[in-house]
Design an enzyme around this catalytic site. Structure first.
Site, PDB file in Angstrom:
ATOM      1  N   GLU A  55       0.799  -1.225   0.000  1.00  0.00           N
ATOM      2  CA  GLU A  55       0.000   0.000   0.000  1.00  0.00           C
ATOM      3  C   GLU A  55       0.835   1.280   0.000  1.00  0.00           C
ATOM      4  OE1 GLU A  55      -4.068   0.043   1.629  1.00  0.00           O
ATOM      5  OE2 GLU A  55      -3.049   0.866   3.376  1.00  0.00           O
ATOM      6  N   LYS A  57       0.529   4.814   1.449  1.00  0.00           N
ATOM      7  CA  LYS A  57      -0.276   5.480   2.477  1.00  0.00           C
ATOM      8  C   LYS A  57       0.564   6.547   3.176  1.00  0.00           C
ATOM      9  CE  LYS A  57      -1.702   3.099   6.371  1.00  0.00           C
ATOM     10  NZ  LYS A  57      -2.625   2.241   7.125  1.00  0.00           N
ATOM     11  N   LYS A 118      -8.303   2.188  -2.509  1.00  0.00           N
ATOM     12  CA  LYS A 118      -8.637   2.053  -1.087  1.00  0.00           C
ATOM     13  C   LYS A 118      -9.330   3.336  -0.643  1.00  0.00           C
ATOM     14  CE  LYS A 118      -7.516  -0.339   2.877  1.00  0.00           C
ATOM     15  NZ  LYS A 118      -6.243  -0.105   3.547  1.00  0.00           N
ATOM     16  N   GLU A 167     -14.442  -6.189   2.690  1.00  0.00           N
ATOM     17  CA  GLU A 167     -13.721  -6.138   3.962  1.00  0.00           C
ATOM     18  C   GLU A 167     -14.636  -6.368   5.164  1.00  0.00           C
ATOM     19  OE1 GLU A 167     -10.612  -3.081   4.705  1.00  0.00           O
ATOM     20  OE2 GLU A 167     -11.881  -2.531   6.409  1.00  0.00           O
ATOM     21  N   ASN A 188     -10.029  -7.443   8.158  1.00  0.00           N
ATOM     22  CA  ASN A 188      -9.239  -6.337   8.704  1.00  0.00           C
ATOM     23  C   ASN A 188      -8.973  -6.604  10.185  1.00  0.00           C
ATOM     24  OD1 ASN A 188      -7.982  -3.937   9.295  1.00  0.00           O
ATOM     25  ND2 ASN A 188      -9.496  -2.651   8.275  1.00  0.00           N
ATOM     26  N   SER A 219      -3.880  -5.338   7.680  1.00  0.00           N
ATOM     27  CA  SER A 219      -3.450  -4.560   8.863  1.00  0.00           C
ATOM     28  C   SER A 219      -2.670  -5.370   9.893  1.00  0.00           C
ATOM     29  CB  SER A 219      -4.632  -3.909   9.583  1.00  0.00           C
ATOM     30  OG  SER A 219      -5.353  -3.080   8.728  1.00  0.00           O
TER      31      SER A 219
END
Length: 262
Positions: A55, A57, A118, A167, A188, A219
């Protein structure tokens, strides 16, 4: 009000404003709308896949600034060099410091691996928008949608040729998704209400998901040994952002991580 409720309330207002300014026709006429999306399913299940969805981020509500010094271009190239299975790009500006331009820039560099947009989808408009900016996959977060919305948005995405990462965080979320067969289900490990992370969420929900579905753990994956452990529970995808982004060179950190899995 939880962080998630705050984000969703803000997102609904934001999308209403964008919809009043940008006609859907304009999105449909954009050049990228005509491209054939790259399959996340295929990328995660092909032989030799690393399973890593890396990702981009910049920041998060729980951590603040993670890394605002690197460009999308250099990180994308680094992730591609590391042979990730896919890339995830945050496009939420207010809470995560991302933009749709980030995804569009990544797409100009990356034309071989799927890109997940996302964001917090609260309106079908965002799904059409995702296709228009060059995304291959969208995220539908069960915690902030009704069972009917999940079904309708999932259908719209499929009609547009996009794949969906559904998710969930608990059994209640999972129950909202009709027919789990052949879907990509992301668990998640972060509670979106408190932002606390617990890897047991992936393990606890894994056996509630049929083997025909593709399981993705999201995560809190900070060690290659965690990936090896999760594979034993049938996980084929591993969404990792902060662990790479907190480093000076995210692409290099990703390559090092992947090398340790093998």
């Amino acid at each position: 009000m939880t962080i998630l409720e705050k984000i969703i309330n803000f997102k609904k207002q934001e999308i209403a404003k964008i919809k009043s300014e940008v006609p859907v026709k304009k999105l449909v006429e954009s050049p990228k709308f005509k491209r054939t999306p790259i399959s996340l399913k295929a990328s995660l299940t092909e032989e030799g896949s690393t399973g890593i969805i890396a990702e981009f981020k910049r920041q998060s509500p729980s951590k603040g600034i993670i890394n605002d010094q690197v460009s999308v271009n250099e990180v994308t190239n680094g992730y591609l060099d590391a042979n990730v299975a896919a890339q995830s790009i945050l496009t939420d500006t207010s809470f995560f410091g991302g933009t749709m331009a980030d995804l569009m820039e990544a797409r100009t560099v990356n034309n071989i691996k799927p890109i997940l947009r996302k964001d917090f989808v609260v309106d079908g408009f965002q799904i059409v928008e995702a296709k228009a900016i060059g995304a291959d996959v969208i995220l539908l977060i069960a915690a902030c949608l009704t069972a009917e919305e999940i079904k309708n948005y999932g259908q719209l995405a499929n009609d547009l040729g996009l794949e969906v990462l559904y998710e969930v965080h608990n059994q209640q979320d999972l129950d909202k998704i009709s027919d789990l067969d052949n879907k990509i289900i992301g668990i998640n490990n972060r509670d979106l209400k408190t932002f606390k992370v617990d890897l047991e969420h992936s393990i606890n929900l894994a056996n509630q998901i049929p083997s025909s579905a593709i399981k993705v753990s999201e995560s809190g994956i900070s060690n290659p040994r965690i990936v090896t452990g999760l594979k034993e529970y049938g996980f084929q995808g591993f969404l990792i952002g902060e662990n790479f982004m907190k480093e000076e060179n995210p692409g290099e950190a990703c390559l090092d991580f992947i090398n340790q899995i093998r």
